[in-house]
Motif scaffolding. Structure first.
Motif, PDB file in Angstrom:
ATOM      1  N   LEU A 127      16.701  15.134 -24.654  1.00 25.53           N
ATOM      2  CA  LEU A 127      18.267  15.268 -25.421  1.00 25.53           C
ATOM      3  C   LEU A 127      19.568  14.547 -24.647  1.00 25.53           C
ATOM      4  CD1 LEU A 127      17.954  18.164 -27.337  1.00 25.53           C
ATOM      5  CD2 LEU A 127      17.443  15.831 -28.233  1.00 25.53           C
ATOM      6  N   ARG A 128      19.316  15.111 -23.340  1.00 27.56           N
ATOM      7  CA  ARG A 128      21.440  14.980 -22.700  1.00 27.56           C
ATOM      8  C   ARG A 128      20.779  13.015 -22.035  1.00 27.56           C
ATOM      9  NH1 ARG A 128      22.077  20.875 -19.595  1.00 27.56           N
ATOM     10  NH2 ARG A 128      23.118  21.774 -21.112  1.00 27.56           N
ATOM     11  N   ALA A 129      19.953  12.836 -21.533  1.00 31.20           N
ATOM     12  CA  ALA A 129      19.628  11.975 -21.197  1.00 31.20           C
ATOM     13  C   ALA A 129      19.645  10.849 -22.751  1.00 31.20           C
ATOM     14  CB  ALA A 129      18.305  11.906 -20.512  1.00 31.20           C
ATOM     15  N   GLU A 130      19.297  10.974 -23.166  1.00 29.68           N
ATOM     16  CA  GLU A 130      19.326  10.132 -24.349  1.00 29.68           C
ATOM     17  C   GLU A 130      20.962   9.730 -24.839  1.00 29.68           C
ATOM     18  OE1 GLU A 130      14.494  11.384 -26.825  1.00 29.68           O
ATOM     19  OE2 GLU A 130      17.190  11.510 -27.784  1.00 29.68           O
ATOM     20  N   PRO A 179       8.526  21.962 -21.767  1.00 28.67           N
ATOM     21  CA  PRO A 179       9.266  23.105 -22.721  1.00 28.67           C
ATOM     22  C   PRO A 179      10.229  23.191 -22.506  1.00 28.67           C
ATOM     23  CG  PRO A 179       8.237  22.954 -19.979  1.00 28.67           C
ATOM     24  CD  PRO A 179       8.472  21.389 -20.852  1.00 28.67           C
ATOM     25  N   PRO A 180      10.721  23.874 -22.779  1.00 26.10           N
ATOM     26  CA  PRO A 180      13.100  24.130 -23.488  1.00 26.10           C
ATOM     27  C   PRO A 180      13.790  22.946 -22.921  1.00 26.10           C
ATOM     28  CG  PRO A 180      11.929  25.903 -23.868  1.00 26.10           C
ATOM     29  CD  PRO A 180      10.700  25.497 -23.122  1.00 26.10           C
ATOM     30  N   MET A 181      13.577  23.874 -21.624  1.00 33.13           N
ATOM     31  CA  MET A 181      14.486  23.377 -20.846  1.00 33.13           C
ATOM     32  C   MET A 181      14.691  21.381 -20.304  1.00 33.13           C
ATOM     33  SD  MET A 181      16.752  25.117 -20.341  1.00 33.13           S
ATOM     34  CE  MET A 181      16.566  25.978 -21.476  1.00 33.13           C
ATOM     35  N   ASN A 182      12.913  21.086 -20.694  1.00 34.70           N
ATOM     36  CA  ASN A 182      12.548  19.355 -20.169  1.00 34.70           C
ATOM     37  C   ASN A 182      13.236  19.436 -21.746  1.00 34.70           C
ATOM     38  OD1 ASN A 182      11.639  21.351 -18.153  1.00 34.70           O
ATOM     39  ND2 ASN A 182       9.922  19.465 -17.777  1.00 34.70           N
ATOM     40  N   TYR A 183      13.366  19.487 -22.453  1.00 34.87           N
ATOM     41  CA  TYR A 183      13.630  19.205 -24.091  1.00 34.87           C
ATOM     42  C   TYR A 183      15.027  19.207 -23.753  1.00 34.87           C
ATOM     43  CZ  TYR A 183      13.544  19.351 -28.941  1.00 34.87           C
ATOM     44  OH  TYR A 183      14.234  18.807 -30.137  1.00 34.87           O
ATOM     45  N   LEU A 199       5.719  12.839 -31.023  1.00 34.34           N
ATOM     46  CA  LEU A 199       7.066  12.017 -31.282  1.00 34.34           C
ATOM     47  C   LEU A 199       7.478  12.959 -29.870  1.00 34.34           C
ATOM     48  CD1 LEU A 199       8.223  13.668 -34.632  1.00 34.34           C
ATOM     49  CD2 LEU A 199       8.024  11.336 -34.035  1.00 34.34           C
ATOM     50  N   HIS A 200       7.297  14.099 -29.174  1.00 33.13           N
ATOM     51  CA  HIS A 200       8.694  14.558 -27.735  1.00 33.13           C
ATOM     52  C   HIS A 200       7.522  14.425 -26.443  1.00 33.13           C
ATOM     53  CE1 HIS A 200      11.667  15.650 -30.143  1.00 33.13           C
ATOM     54  NE2 HIS A 200      10.615  15.874 -31.373  1.00 33.13           N
ATOM     55  N   PRO A 209      11.391  26.234 -33.522  1.00 32.02           N
ATOM     56  CA  PRO A 209      11.840  24.799 -34.353  1.00 32.02           C
ATOM     57  C   PRO A 209      13.211  25.575 -34.352  1.00 32.02           C
ATOM     58  CG  PRO A 209      10.679  25.880 -36.136  1.00 32.02           C
ATOM     59  CD  PRO A 209      10.142  26.316 -34.770  1.00 32.02           C
ATOM     60  N   ALA A 210      13.631  26.904 -34.074  1.00 35.66           N
ATOM     61  CA  ALA A 210      15.144  27.241 -34.248  1.00 35.66           C
ATOM     62  C   ALA A 210      15.264  27.094 -32.622  1.00 35.66           C
ATOM     63  CB  ALA A 210      15.343  28.919 -34.521  1.00 35.66           C
ATOM     64  N   ALA A 211      14.976  26.728 -31.784  1.00 34.75           N
ATOM     65  CA  ALA A 211      15.312  26.932 -30.310  1.00 34.75           C
ATOM     66  C   ALA A 211      15.273  25.747 -29.792  1.00 34.75           C
ATOM     67  CB  ALA A 211      14.571  27.416 -29.512  1.00 34.75           C
ATOM     68  N   ALA A 212      14.798  24.991 -30.912  1.00 31.96           N
ATOM     69  CA  ALA A 212      15.065  22.901 -30.759  1.00 31.96           C
ATOM     70  C   ALA A 212      15.944  23.188 -31.138  1.00 31.96           C
ATOM     71  CB  ALA A 212      13.892  22.440 -31.543  1.00 31.96           C
ATOM     72  N   GLN A 213      16.758  23.902 -32.588  1.00 28.66           N
ATOM     73  CA  GLN A 213      17.625  22.753 -33.120  1.00 28.66           C
ATOM     74  C   GLN A 213      19.431  23.786 -32.867  1.00 28.66           C
ATOM     75  OE1 GLN A 213      17.901  24.703 -36.829  1.00 28.66           O
ATOM     76  NE2 GLN A 213      19.685  23.159 -37.605  1.00 28.66           N
ATOM     77  N   LEU A 214      19.094  24.843 -31.800  1.00 28.80           N
ATOM     78  CA  LEU A 214      20.121  25.217 -31.193  1.00 28.80           C
ATOM     79  C   LEU A 214      20.929  24.166 -29.792  1.00 28.80           C
ATOM     80  CD1 LEU A 214      18.923  28.898 -30.905  1.00 28.80           C
ATOM     81  CD2 LEU A 214      21.053  28.536 -31.877  1.00 28.80           C
ATOM     82  N   LEU A 215      19.645  24.105 -29.184  1.00 22.60           N
ATOM     83  CA  LEU A 215      19.288  22.316 -28.667  1.00 22.60           C
ATOM     84  C   LEU A 215      20.314  21.567 -28.583  1.00 22.60           C
ATOM     85  CD1 LEU A 215      16.097  23.499 -25.796  1.00 22.60           C
ATOM     86  CD2 LEU A 215      18.554  24.571 -25.421  1.00 22.60           C
ATOM     87  N   GLU A 216      19.482  20.950 -29.910  1.00 23.10           N
ATOM     88  CA  GLU A 216      20.368  19.872 -30.281  1.00 23.10           C
ATOM     89  C   GLU A 216      21.077  19.885 -31.104  1.00 23.10           C
ATOM     90  OE1 GLU A 216      17.349  19.503 -33.297  1.00 23.10           O
ATOM     91  OE2 GLU A 216      15.374  18.961 -31.742  1.00 23.10           O
TER      92      GLU A 216
END
Length: 277
Positions: free
Chosen positions: A223-226, A215-219, A108-109, A174-181
């Motif tokens: 998200l920002r680009a999308e 990696p997290p910062m690329n993720y 997915l990512h 998933p906790a880190a992904a949710q924080l970023l999202e």
């Protein structure tokens, strides 16, 4: 005419997954959209054109496009393609368990070097389900979820994902992904994110990359680009203002990061893909 906005695909109160069938015998112009699309080729051939370059498609090819990705088809020879559309929010709510499953998050990512593929047996199952749901017959939503699982599971197998580290998802991921999202505007850095989920920065990077393929910062950058891509085609906001809204406060940096994901500047992206533009 390809629909590019969430509201056009997913009416209020409707299911977050839908499907359409296309039969193409001529080139299609490049277009973008703000939802996830899985395009499954069931017949014919074509050349798929996207930011990743040109790729040959034939029966069994699967192309996964995230929000903001642009693409088109050239040299279509009796191409039959089924598009399965999924709202990004669905993977953060009712379908959140899917991206936490081993290997599926990377599909997915993560970025793929070419189209994914389905084996013949899985393709037959997917094709039958897509034909049924595209015609709006039977238990539509249940069928669509089943198709989604078959597609992701089948392409994960074709990718030969065998990393044991991804077989068990650490709760920090998933906790880190949710924080970023939940807060893409925040000036996140890896040390702060890792401390918030109580692991070391190198360990978080290793775990996160194993699950999501990046990696997290690329993720976060994706998200920002999308989000920026959606704002470019949905609003009249200046490009600099859009950059600030997604956490990129330097216009030059914002343009470089946007180009990294979509190969076009924000202004060129808006000009090319905004409906009616």
């Amino acid at each position: 005419m390809h629909r590019v906005r969430l509201a056009e695909i997913f009416p209020p109160g409707g299911p977050p997954i839908t499907a359409e069938r296309y039969e193409l015998r001529s080139d299609t112009s490049a277009h973008s959209h703000d939802f996830i699309e899985l395009a499954v080729v069931t017949d014919g051939t074509a050349t798929h054109v996207s930011a990743a370059g040109e790729q040959h498609l034939d029966r069994g090819s699967v192309t996964l496009l995230r929000p903001g990705d642009w693409h088109g088809y050239h040299d279509c020879r009796r191409l039959v393609v089924y598009n399965l559309y999924v709202s990004p929010e669905a993977f953060r709510r009712e379908l959140a368990w899917i991206r936490a499953a081993p290997h599926l998050g990377r599909i997915l990512h993560g970025r793929s070097d070419g189209p994914l593929r389905l084996d013949p047996a899985t393709l037959r199952i997917v094709e039958t389900g897509l034909a049924e749901t595209a015609a709006h017959t039977g238990p539509v939503y249940a069928v669509r979820v089943g198709i989604l699982l078959c597609l992701l599971g089948g392409t994960a197998v074709s990718e030969d994902a065998t990393d044991d580290q991804a077989a068990h998802v650490h709760p920090a991921v998933p906790a880190a992904a949710q924080l970023l999202e939940n807060d893409i505007q925040r000036a996140w850095n890896l040390d702060e994110l890792a401390a918030t989920v109580s692991v070391s920065p190198p360990y978080l990077t290793r775990l996160f990359t194993a699950q999501f393929g990046v990696p997290p910062m690329n993720y976060l950058g994706r998200l920002r680009a999308e989000r920026a891509a959606a704002l470019l085609i949905e609003t009249d906001l200046p490009v600099a203002a859009i950059g600030r809204l997604v956490g990129w406060h330097d216009p030059n940096y914002a343009s470089r990061r946007f180009r990294h994901f979509f190969t076009l500047s924000p202004a060129a992206y808006r000009t090319r893909f905004r409906p009616g533009g």
